[in-house]
Design a protein around this motif. Structure first.
Motif, PDB file in Angstrom:
ATOM      1  N   SER A  53       0.840  -1.203   0.000  1.00  0.00           N
ATOM      2  CA  SER A  53       0.000   0.000   0.000  1.00  0.00           C
ATOM      3  C   SER A  53       0.874   1.251   0.000  1.00  0.00           C
ATOM      4  CB  SER A  53      -0.965  -0.028   1.189  1.00  0.00           C
ATOM      5  OG  SER A  53      -0.500   0.715   2.260  1.00  0.00           O
ATOM      6  N   ASN A  54       2.080   1.142   0.523  1.00  0.00           N
ATOM      7  CA  ASN A  54       2.999   2.280   0.447  1.00  0.00           C
ATOM      8  C   ASN A  54       3.434   2.561  -0.993  1.00  0.00           C
ATOM      9  OD1 ASN A  54       3.147   2.294   3.313  1.00  0.00           O
ATOM     10  ND2 ASN A  54       5.081   3.391   3.054  1.00  0.00           N
ATOM     11  N   LYS A  55       3.665   1.472  -1.717  1.00  0.00           N
ATOM     12  CA  LYS A  55       4.056   1.617  -3.115  1.00  0.00           C
ATOM     13  C   LYS A  55       2.936   2.322  -3.875  1.00  0.00           C
ATOM     14  CE  LYS A  55       6.762  -1.888  -5.001  1.00  0.00           C
ATOM     15  NZ  LYS A  55       6.776  -3.282  -5.468  1.00  0.00           N
ATOM     16  N   ILE A  63       2.977   5.799  -6.134  1.00  0.00           N
ATOM     17  CA  ILE A  63       2.493   5.929  -7.511  1.00  0.00           C
ATOM     18  C   ILE A  63       1.473   7.051  -7.598  1.00  0.00           C
ATOM     19  CG2 ILE A  63       1.169   4.744  -9.301  1.00  0.00           C
ATOM     20  CD1 ILE A  63       2.371   2.110  -8.245  1.00  0.00           C
ATOM     21  N   MET A  64       0.546   7.052  -6.651  1.00  0.00           N
ATOM     22  CA  MET A  64      -0.504   8.055  -6.679  1.00  0.00           C
ATOM     23  C   MET A  64       0.047   9.468  -6.522  1.00  0.00           C
ATOM     24  SD  MET A  64      -3.073   6.501  -7.406  1.00  0.00           S
ATOM     25  CE  MET A  64      -4.007   8.017  -7.370  1.00  0.00           C
ATOM     26  N   LYS A  65       1.102   9.571  -5.698  1.00  0.00           N
ATOM     27  CA  LYS A  65       1.699  10.888  -5.513  1.00  0.00           C
ATOM     28  C   LYS A  65       2.258  11.414  -6.828  1.00  0.00           C
ATOM     29  CE  LYS A  65       3.167  10.645  -0.706  1.00  0.00           C
ATOM     30  NZ  LYS A  65       4.340  10.313   0.108  1.00  0.00           N
ATOM     31  N   LYS A 113      -3.720   8.670   4.311  1.00  0.00           N
ATOM     32  CA  LYS A 113      -2.845   9.507   3.498  1.00  0.00           C
ATOM     33  C   LYS A 113      -3.238   9.364   2.023  1.00  0.00           C
ATOM     34  CE  LYS A 113       1.675  10.038   5.000  1.00  0.00           C
ATOM     35  NZ  LYS A 113       2.991   9.385   5.174  1.00  0.00           N
ATOM     36  N   MET A 114      -3.493   8.148   1.620  1.00  0.00           N
ATOM     37  CA  MET A 114      -3.935   7.884   0.254  1.00  0.00           C
ATOM     38  C   MET A 114      -5.202   8.659  -0.044  1.00  0.00           C
ATOM     39  SD  MET A 114      -3.405   5.903  -2.414  1.00  0.00           S
ATOM     40  CE  MET A 114      -3.213   4.119  -2.450  1.00  0.00           C
ATOM     41  N   ASN A 133     -19.729  10.061  11.192  1.00  0.00           N
ATOM     42  CA  ASN A 133     -18.604  10.791  10.624  1.00  0.00           C
ATOM     43  C   ASN A 133     -17.266  10.260  11.128  1.00  0.00           C
ATOM     44  OD1 ASN A 133     -17.085  12.682   9.303  1.00  0.00           O
ATOM     45  ND2 ASN A 133     -17.301  14.210  10.913  1.00  0.00           N
ATOM     46  N   PRO A 134     -16.818   9.119  10.609  1.00  0.00           N
ATOM     47  CA  PRO A 134     -15.558   8.559  11.096  1.00  0.00           C
ATOM     48  C   PRO A 134     -14.372   9.399  10.638  1.00  0.00           C
ATOM     49  CG  PRO A 134     -16.373   7.276   9.251  1.00  0.00           C
ATOM     50  CD  PRO A 134     -17.405   8.319   9.525  1.00  0.00           C
ATOM     51  N   LYS A 135     -13.454   9.669  11.532  1.00  0.00           N
ATOM     52  CA  LYS A 135     -12.225  10.352  11.159  1.00  0.00           C
ATOM     53  C   LYS A 135     -11.036   9.616  11.771  1.00  0.00           C
ATOM     54  CE  LYS A 135     -13.770  13.678  14.444  1.00  0.00           C
ATOM     55  NZ  LYS A 135     -14.928  14.519  14.695  1.00  0.00           N
ATOM     56  N   GLN A 136      -9.864  10.050  11.409  1.00  0.00           N
ATOM     57  CA  GLN A 136      -8.644   9.403  11.902  1.00  0.00           C
ATOM     58  C   GLN A 136      -8.636   9.371  13.431  1.00  0.00           C
ATOM     59  OE1 GLN A 136      -6.373   7.768  10.486  1.00  0.00           O
ATOM     60  NE2 GLN A 136      -4.420   7.959  11.497  1.00  0.00           N
ATOM     61  N   GLY A 137      -9.135  10.458  14.047  1.00  0.00           N
ATOM     62  CA  GLY A 137      -9.159  10.515  15.505  1.00  0.00           C
ATOM     63  C   GLY A 137     -10.035   9.435  16.108  1.00  0.00           C
TER      64      GLY A 137
END
Lengths: 354, 354, 354, 354, 354
Positions: B287-289, B293-295, C289-290, D205-209
């Motif tokens: 998923s990092n790869k 790519i997306m970046k 992040k994605m 409303n799910p968020k990272q937190g």
């Protein structure tokens, strides 16, 4: 394994010992086969000859009453009276939604277990319940399915070969259970083959259906485990504690069955672990495919979007754009664009994107 | 580990005690080596000399009958008769799809366990079944593979060095099992090395094949565990309960083997945990790869798509567009576009996208 | 923790009781320190003075023989002869790839356990094996590392303070083990600090390396658990069953150590759970992040791609396009495009994309 | 729960029984409250009146010595001498990083357990250690926190209501533990409310937190479990084995506490399962959001990219492009593009993308 | 299952044995039905007739006192006095947030268990607590819900059919528990049907709500397990240990109930495994959908972006672009673009993207 639970709700509220058949009706007619044998003789008896008291019991011979079809309440009740079996026991025999278990009473030993068979492709596991009542000089076996899995045993007795006709009803009970456990191995073999087929599919061409197949296998594994785990306890118990109804020389055979069941359980555990790994691979191959797709998109877009901008520049209609008038403006810009394209490709190559 | 299950279906339906070889045939000819020894003497005997009753047993010497090749029904039956072994036991010897187990009879102790060896790269674990029958004054060992893993032991006895030739058949049985357990350590060492190699691959360049390798290791681990867990019970049982056939001075050696097996099991558990962590890293690196790519795509698209719109504006053919007539229209628009481009780059830099 | 397994293969095939040092050689010279003490006296003895039979044993004093460096076969063998220790025990002492265990013989009690220490940042856990032989009137302690972890204990005895010099070798053994267990707490403290540091990193700026650090911690946790779980059994066993070699007044101290070990194990379990949660957060933050990246791309592309189409329309070269001739065609189209842009932004704002 | 481990390293190397306070200092002054009571009388005694030997013990009354503040080594030592408590026990009292445990000595019973309280929002669980020494005729209770959780109990005794003043120190000890266990329920209630609040947040409303909050709850759950699991063993043990210091009539009350603790443990397990499910939902909702974003991008790009190509075609400057000259070229091309756009929208509608 | 925990905080601080009703009040009025029966007679008695001492106990008849509504402290206290029940037991009866448990006192046996029922669609599991006090000659049953689940049993007794009216209060207790356990099967059937419905939904059209439904089922499963696991222990205990209050002939019925409970537990475990597999499929189908979306975007973008670049080239305004002047420039370029488009489509077809 068509439905997850068998309909027991019809029985809710009825007093204990009510005889209700739970499970699929697999045969229309109930067939009863009775044979009486010892080392010297072998005879078949019709059920009707039995009468009110059972004449051939408690003697030097073994009587084996095999009942195919447990949905007929009346017959089960008759047999219950004949051998004075507890009503709860009869209830258990007719209820095929039963966990394998053993119950020792003073005069008989009751064991119920699951027979598994596997059919079709993709495989479908079918189960049938085998109930055994082991008494002094007799063994009664109940199942619902019509297929007589035990005909080879009857033949062996008839032919007087092997150990069977020299030994008591406990050894006969063992022999029946041995057939059942042997069938477990066949089921496991079939499942093992399917796992291997799915593993190949996973490597070559995983699709959404693959995961569903994996999950189907997992469910069948759960089904096998549900049948074998309690059986292990049952046989282990019987072997350790012994019983007045089981001759000492039979105990070593029970231990053998016990080992086989443990082996089957071990295999189901192994299969579970393998299946868990397959799910990991499936999920990761899906995300790998996504990566592939994204790479294609990114490569194409990253090469052509800047180039499109460049051609856009020279499509602008400004009055004063000296390049447009230049003699070699067009070929120079084309060369520059091809160069940018190759640089991009080179960059992606170095990043090992293709 | 070629196939998940060994074909047992051929045996289904046969009466208990039927001798059928289950497993791969690894050798063509059955080799039997018999040695008789005690502190004073050492002699080898041909199998044919044995005759109907075994002359050298129950004496002050130890007889070790080692059989390589268990697929020959006749030979196994002969040995069974000679030492009056139970038919079920002979069945177990010939069936190499067996869980490690122990069975104590009045006159002998039966132990069956798995010998593991590891070959090739990527490693492939192979197993062979070792069955031991420990009686008064003799030990019979059965395996299928041709490789004589026990030649060093035979040499030690011959040379009269060490403790072996002074002690009974129980110590000999211990010595054979010790060799088997030592091989487990070698297998674990090999697997440990492969895990470390895979960990490096994971950090440097994970690919789809890496996950498959991790899963292969996981399966081999399951295989080792399946061989060692039951053996732990077997040895632990023997050590705790003792046996008339095992001399008291040998028990401390059994405890030593027990500790070794527990150590192997501990290591498999550790390896399992490590492998689980590796799968996490693999999935996350995929998923990092994707993020990488997306970046790239996003950076390029986000910079050039707005710019392409701008150049498109000045490519429009409206009659009245004063900028198009302006003397510095073209250079001004170019500067604006470059400025927008740099702002975008600056924005992505601050977001730490590259 | 450099390698996953210690090389034991060199020992495969050797007869039981063969003395081979397994593990890292951490010191060059073997140092032996012998002290004899009781409430009245304290003296140090050179190893060479020992002679063939140990003069100071079985008396009213305690002799503590501490050996640093277990790789020298000869010395270990000498001590073995002097105290008539079983060869298997000597083998265990020299093999540092050993599970913590206890072995009670008639004349002595053998305990082997792991000393852990933590070094550097990121922390690296090192282990050393401590073997104790507790006999009547003496205690022998073996380890490989040069660092004398027990010097404070020796000083306490010398100074005649505390309980130590009044009590027997069993209390001395307890004191050594107490030092070892105290070190476990230090290791856990260090790991706890690293976990907290990683949690902060996770919240502020998770990167691929974070996951690797988390996995490294997980492995070290497995390592600690492998050392402490069996020790718990060992001490629990000793405390419950008692031993002729352990005075009743010492048992309460063993229980204290037992509680400490259980506490360490509890903490490893807690850490495991926390680490599992950290992996969840890591993976989810990667996917968040994605999401962020995709949002940027989508917003930009969705706004400008339709606009680019519009400007493209008016870049077409049709002869009959009335808008192109219109006096306010250009400004009207620009206003329309800006309006579309703002509508898009408004839409994304309402969807809470930024 | 501020830090994962309490600093124990300061104690490493000290001999057993060294009194070092481990944990947070929560109060400045140590407060000691002594009351003596039976069915007829009730009096308070100052600590200073105690003198060298305790006058009020071993009589027909109950003495309850309650100490708030366990960081003062001297006071703890004094009490230790007064009641001749074992040094290890005093060490345990001062070390608040202790697992709940019980220790029975000849003259007294030592129990240490955790009091939990919950504060603030988001909730923070705080713990305090309660140590009880139950002797003949007396009970000593130690804790560090200033808050007198037991004042209601003191009042009940004073008022002579309820069962308390009629019964011995064992019932008093039970009453204190009952207060502690009741507090567990309050903590679980608070956590349950937070779980429900988080579940709502997850759906709306799910968020990272949200994930971090879920993990914080998980950690607090681990914390509660760590306090309650060992307590279950402690109380279960005491109830089963009994003790000379616990009157038979009190045992049923212990069983009641035992049931309550098991109930708390059950609830933590349920919460764990629920939290695991919440993490699944969180992760899936993140990937669903991604799907939404991608759909928007794909719909817009897929509609407009082909259309942009079409307008590009008619922006080409070829001399011979008959369409450009056609009277209805422009409107026809516009209609075609709108048609393509609608077809695309229709296609996505059928695919249920929006 | 509306809230995760029932409010117990109101009880914190109260002395043991305080009667506080915990749980939902489900009925307004408390109804008490008393019947006395044996093989010859059957009579109903009003609660008011009871008086201070219970006249009909300890005789040849069975008295069944059934109380619906446990929120009225006074009534519970009265009954407690009448039958001299321990205050803690009364507390347990009124507290419906109780784990199933059994408590044997000298004169009576106390059992509390959960009745489950399922309502609505999606199903909602409701629970009610059934407390039984089995004494010599009498059985008291307490529940809160108004619905008289036991009316069929009362009718059976009245009609004098079946075994019930011939046997003691222990068999009556068994009959009540049997009704409760039968209801578990109905609940499991309902859950099984919902699982199957969800599995279909998963295959046909998974949405975010599907996962929430799966999790809701998981929670209900946890709820069922929490009610049944402890009951298994309770009944298992009673069956094994026996009790003076339970007649020997009733024990076989208890074993039957025990088997049923184990069956329910087995089914919950199976359901858990199936649900875990469903979550896997859900998550994977979400990522598959994403793959589909990405493919569409990539195909469209990859085909048209390069083509747009080509048309852009010929939209450039360079003075010297010979192609623009060529007679067949336009058709040639169109053919080239169509060719490129088909090549791309062909490439994606080969990659099996659509």
């Amino acid at each position: 394994m068509a439905t997850l639970t068998k309909k027991r709700s019809q029985k809710a509220g009825l007093p204990a010992g009510s005889l209700v058949h739970i499970g699929d009706k697999k045969t229309d007619r109930t067939t009863i086969k009775i044979i009486v044998y010892n080392q010297e003789m072998f005879k078949e008896i019709a059920f009707e000859e039995l009468g009110a008291h059972v004449p051939f019991l408690n003697k030097d011979s073994v009587a084996w009453i095999n009942i195919n079809g447990i949905h007929d309440k009346e017959i089960i009740e008759n047999i219950g009276k004949l051998f004075s079996l507890h009503p709860l026991l009869l209830e258990d025999i007719m209820n095929s939604d039963q966990r394998p278990k053993m119950d020792e009473q003073e005069d008989y030993l009751f064991i119920t277990l699951k027979m598994l068979s596997v059919e079709g492709s993709p495989s479908l596991i079918k189960d049938d319940q085998l109930s055994l009542v082991l008494g002094r000089g007799y063994l009664i076996s109940f199942q619902e399915g019509e297929t007589d899995a035990f005909s080879t045993i009857r033949d062996t007795i008839k032919n007087g070969k092997g150990r069977l006709h020299r030994m008591g009803p406990d050894y006969l009970a063992y022999s029946l259970m041995d057939v059942v456990v042997d069938k477990y191995f066949i089921v496991m073999e079939k499942l093992g083959e399917e796992i291997e087929a799915l593993e190949n599919e996973l490597i070559k061409n995983p699709k959404q259906g693959t995961l569903r197949s994996i999950n189907r296998l997992k469910r069948e594994m759960i089904f096998v485990r549900k049948s074998t785990w309690p059986l292990r306890e049952v046989i282990g118990d019987l072997e350790r504690r012994g019983s007045a109804l089981v001759h000492e020389s039979t105990v070593i055979y029970l231990r053998d069955i016990y080992d086989h069941i443990v082996h089957v359980i071990d295999t189901t555990e192994t299969f579970r672990d393998i299946i868990a790994g397959m799910i990991d691979i499936y999920l990761s191959s899906a995300s790998n495919k996504m990566n592939e797709i994204m790479k294609v998109l990114t490569v194409i877009a990253t090469i052509f979007i800047p180039l499109t901008w460049i051609v856009g520049i020279y499509g602008m209609n400004f009055d004063y754009m000296p390049e447009l008038r230049a003699r070699f403006g067009y070929p120079v810009i084309m060369v520059i664009m091809v160069a940018i394209g190759f640089l991009m490709v080179f960059y992606f190559k170095r990043k090992k994107w293709f």
